[in-house]
Scaffold this active site. Sequence first.
Site, mmCIF file in Angstrom:
data_model
loop_
_atom_site.group_PDB
_atom_site.id
_atom_site.type_symbol
_atom_site.label_atom_id
_atom_site.label_comp_id
_atom_site.label_asym_id
_atom_site.label_seq_id
_atom_site.Cartn_x
_atom_site.Cartn_y
_atom_site.Cartn_z
ATOM 1 N N THR A 35 0.832 -1.204 0.000
ATOM 2 C CA THR A 35 0.000 0.000 0.000
ATOM 3 C C THR A 35 0.867 1.254 0.000
ATOM 4 O OG1 THR A 35 -0.109 -0.443 2.367
ATOM 5 C CG2 THR A 35 -2.103 -0.860 1.095
ATOM 6 N N GLY A 121 16.612 -11.657 3.380
ATOM 7 C CA GLY A 121 15.575 -12.212 2.499
ATOM 8 C C GLY A 121 14.379 -12.771 3.237
ATOM 9 N N SER A 125 13.312 -6.572 6.274
ATOM 10 C CA SER A 125 13.952 -5.314 5.882
ATOM 11 C C SER A 125 15.396 -5.152 6.345
ATOM 12 C CB SER A 125 13.137 -4.113 6.363
ATOM 13 O OG SER A 125 11.914 -4.117 5.749
ATOM 14 N N SER A 126 16.188 -6.162 6.113
ATOM 15 C CA SER A 126 17.605 -6.027 6.453
ATOM 16 C C SER A 126 18.267 -4.944 5.602
ATOM 17 C CB SER A 126 18.322 -7.364 6.272
ATOM 18 O OG SER A 126 18.072 -7.871 4.986
ATOM 19 N N GLU A 159 17.528 2.197 -2.950
ATOM 20 C CA GLU A 159 16.909 0.987 -3.527
ATOM 21 C C GLU A 159 16.552 1.218 -4.996
ATOM 22 O OE1 GLU A 159 16.264 -2.000 -2.107
ATOM 23 O OE2 GLU A 159 16.742 -1.541 -0.018
ATOM 24 N N ASP A 171 9.699 0.609 4.784
ATOM 25 C CA ASP A 171 10.764 -0.073 5.519
ATOM 26 C C ASP A 171 11.742 0.930 6.128
ATOM 27 O OD1 ASP A 171 9.444 -2.124 4.364
ATOM 28 O OD2 ASP A 171 11.049 -2.733 3.020
ATOM 29 N N TYR A 221 8.240 -7.784 -7.807
ATOM 30 C CA TYR A 221 7.793 -6.635 -6.999
ATOM 31 C C TYR A 221 7.592 -5.415 -7.917
ATOM 32 C CZ TYR A 221 7.820 -2.976 -3.423
ATOM 33 O OH TYR A 221 7.491 -1.904 -2.630
HETATM 34 C C1 GLA Z 1 8.803 -4.295 0.624
HETATM 35 C C2 GLA Z 1 9.034 -2.835 0.218
HETATM 36 C C3 GLA Z 1 8.063 -1.908 0.950
HETATM 37 C C4 GLA Z 1 6.630 -2.382 0.833
HETATM 38 C C5 GLA Z 1 6.528 -3.875 1.161
HETATM 39 C C6 GLA Z 1 5.149 -4.426 0.896
HETATM 40 O O1 GLA Z 1 9.152 -4.487 1.962
HETATM 41 O O2 GLA Z 1 10.348 -2.440 0.487
HETATM 42 O O3 GLA Z 1 8.208 -0.597 0.469
HETATM 43 O O4 GLA Z 1 6.108 -2.104 -0.431
HETATM 44 O O5 GLA Z 1 7.463 -4.658 0.420
HETATM 45 O O6 GLA Z 1 4.234 -3.847 1.749
#
Ligand code: GLA
Length: 384
Positions: A35, A121, A125-126, A159, A171, A221
């Site tokens: 979102t 992975g 969010s490493s 990123e 993240d 993604y």
């Molecule tokens: C990853 C992305 C985030 C977010 C999530 C899904 O973690 O880095 O920005 O989009 O996926 O919610």
Amino acid sequence: MNMKDTVHRSFSEQYGGTGDFYASSGRINLIGEHTDYNGSFVFPGAIDRKIVVEIRRNGGNRARVFSVNMGEACEFGFNEEDIPRTAWARYIFGVCREIIKLRGAVLGGFDAAFAGDIPLGAGMSSSAALESAFAFALNDIFKTGIDLYGLARIGQATEHNYCGVQCGIMDQFASLFGKAGSLIRLDCRSMEYRYFPFNPEGYRLVLLDSCVKHELASSAYNRRRASCENVVRAIRDSGHPGTEYLRDVSAGMLGEVKGKVSEEDYMRTEYVIEETRRVLEVSSALESGDYETVGRKMYETHEGMSRLYQVSCEELDFLNSIALECGVTGSRVMGGGFGGCTINLVRDDIYESFLDTSVGKYRDRFGFAPKIYPVVICDGAGRL
Ligand code: GLA
């Protein structure tokens, strides 16, 4: 040895002396998935798994960095063509480049060593924690005067521009703004946020790591994001020129472009519309301490991520179905998907039996056990 001591041992071996210490955290997300880049809501919190950095200016114009986990050193300059080959170093290089783009040549050379205990992975969010730890540390030691929002944007731009992932802001935001004991509801369009104290009496949050990571997750993604943008364009062209994000799109507006967008893009949008509503419903449920509703919404999110957004996988669907069978209050795939963890809201009285059952059944089915990470909500980035 704690992580700070481990990092320091490498720092002093590599460069001698001492530097300053900084840390930043991994994150969980209660609800609000895919979102953020749609201008909508997320509900993350920072966790007790971190990246710790020791860092010092070196008076030169190059960075020397040592990764304790990889046992590997990397050195680079700060021009675009100096981009390192080493994958982990690109995150740090990217942060340096983005600071320079924002503030000019204020950044000098530095020496740093870092270590982390965020599983790679696993959807915790490493990479954002690595970016945030360095962004925070560099901003502090070079006095670049960037606020926390700016630092989050620097991680996100890293990123996009150096790692090939068109991620949203969740993240990096969680890693920098995290607060012990609280989840954060962030409106990713206005960037307004509110801390929700989160201490669900009688329940625990636990992650089950499927230990699978699907190849090409970043291109999948990016394709999800592109689907959302296709629909926004179609809606804009069909008489709603002010539409900026899927957040602005209602089910009625989506209906108007049926047939004009692909079926796949249509399904992705249905998910985003429903997920936006769910985050708001969860906010109200949290305010009244109604964790059964929170949990129900988590299952609905899993269903949507699996069927409509199609970012789950066999292993995660299996973990989710075990949770349902065990009577777990809420369970869903967490983060970007394509592998990684489920997040589970579990009543105390069934906690142990749920974990035993999950480990046993998962191992029978896939030949290896999922990993278990109890969640502790902690502070985000800071100087140690
Ligand atoms: C990853 C992305 C985030 C977010 C999530 C899904 O973690 O880095 O920005 O989009 O996926 O919610």
